[in-house]
Design a protein around this motif. Structure first.
Motif, short mmCIF file in Angstrom:
data_model
loop_
_atom_site.label_atom_id
_atom_site.label_comp_id
_atom_site.label_asym_id
_atom_site.label_seq_id
_atom_site.Cartn_x
_atom_site.Cartn_y
_atom_site.Cartn_z
N TYR A 45 5.68 -2.45 4.43
CA TYR A 45 5.28 -0.96 4.24
C TYR A 45 4.28 -1.07 3.05
CZ TYR A 45 8.67 -0.74 0.62
OH TYR A 45 9.38 -1.00 -0.56
N LYS A 46 4.35 -2.05 2.01
CA LYS A 46 3.54 -2.29 1.03
C LYS A 46 2.28 -3.03 1.34
CE LYS A 46 7.07 -2.21 -2.67
NZ LYS A 46 7.80 -2.64 -3.71
N MET A 47 2.13 -3.53 2.36
CA MET A 47 1.01 -4.44 2.79
C MET A 47 0.26 -4.21 4.07
SD MET A 47 3.04 -7.95 3.64
CE MET A 47 4.25 -7.91 2.14
N GLU A 48 0.30 -2.77 4.47
CA GLU A 48 -0.34 -2.43 5.75
C GLU A 48 -1.76 -2.79 5.59
OE1 GLU A 48 1.06 -1.43 8.75
OE2 GLU A 48 2.96 -1.64 7.73
N ASN A 49 -2.36 -2.74 4.60
CA ASN A 49 -3.72 -3.06 4.47
C ASN A 49 -3.81 -4.60 5.11
OD1 ASN A 49 -2.92 -4.23 2.27
ND2 ASN A 49 -4.71 -3.65 0.97
N PHE A 50 -3.09 -5.54 4.61
CA PHE A 50 -3.10 -6.99 5.04
C PHE A 50 -2.91 -6.93 6.54
CE2 PHE A 50 -0.80 -10.92 5.07
CZ PHE A 50 -2.03 -11.91 5.13
N TYR A 51 -1.96 -6.41 7.20
CA TYR A 51 -1.62 -6.65 8.34
C TYR A 51 -2.88 -6.15 9.27
CZ TYR A 51 3.19 -8.25 8.69
OH TYR A 51 4.27 -9.09 8.32
N ASN A 52 -3.36 -4.67 8.70
CA ASN A 52 -4.53 -4.26 9.60
C ASN A 52 -5.70 -5.16 9.52
OD1 ASN A 52 -3.24 -1.78 10.07
ND2 ASN A 52 -3.84 -0.61 8.45
N TYR A 53 -5.92 -5.80 8.25
CA TYR A 53 -7.15 -6.75 8.21
C TYR A 53 -6.96 -7.88 9.34
CZ TYR A 53 -10.35 -10.03 6.51
OH TYR A 53 -11.52 -11.20 6.46
N LEU A 54 -5.65 -8.34 9.47
CA LEU A 54 -5.37 -9.59 10.21
C LEU A 54 -5.43 -8.99 11.68
CD1 LEU A 54 -2.04 -11.05 8.59
CD2 LEU A 54 -4.49 -11.94 8.53
N SER A 55 -5.07 -7.98 11.97
CA SER A 55 -5.43 -7.37 13.17
C SER A 55 -6.82 -7.20 13.67
CB SER A 55 -4.45 -5.91 13.33
OG SER A 55 -4.56 -5.51 14.58
N GLU A 56 -7.50 -6.46 12.92
CA GLU A 56 -9.09 -6.38 13.05
C GLU A 56 -9.60 -7.47 13.33
OE1 GLU A 56 -10.27 -3.99 9.68
OE2 GLU A 56 -8.91 -2.31 10.19
N LYS A 57 -9.40 -8.50 12.38
CA LYS A 57 -10.33 -9.94 12.54
C LYS A 57 -9.49 -10.74 13.38
CE LYS A 57 -13.06 -8.87 9.07
NZ LYS A 57 -14.51 -8.52 9.41
#
Length: 108
Positions: free
Chosen positions: A76-88
């Motif tokens: 929950y503190k790193m959703e931006n990281f998970y979103n980036y991995l998914s997008e890329k």
């Protein structure tokens, strides 16, 4: 924590293979030459994981391994990281370390 990490390196006989860089990573990484790392372990402020990941990209050799700690418990503190991995479309593997947490392995 830095001293404890160095003690673990010594206890595991890996001192000749690991060069610890004991400094603020967000300040230090940009000063390093490109293709500097073949292995990176990220265990820092969870909300900054994406910042670390983006900083190390030009510094990686190929092949390289990135290990990211505490990725389940603090997702929950790193959703931006998970979103980036998914997008890329960056593939990763999660390894459960206990009932409520996992470590992420990214091979590049």
């Amino acid at each position: 924590m830095q001293n404890e990490a160095c003690e673990h390196f010594h206890a595991c006989w890996v001192e000749s293979f690991i060069t610890p860089l004991l400094w603020d990573a967000l300040t230090l990484i940009p000063t390093l030459p490109d293709t500097y790392f073949d292995f990176v372990f990220i265990d820092a402020m969870k909300k900054s994981y994406l910042d670390y990941y983006l900083l190390i990209q030009p510094k990686l050799v190929s092949p390289a391994m990135i290990i990211v700690d505490d990725v389940k418990k603090f997702r929950y503190k790193m959703e931006n990281f998970y979103n980036y991995l998914s997008e890329k479309k960056i593939e990763y593997t999660l390894y459960e370390v206990d009932d409520d947490d996992a470590t992420m392995i990214i091979l590049l």
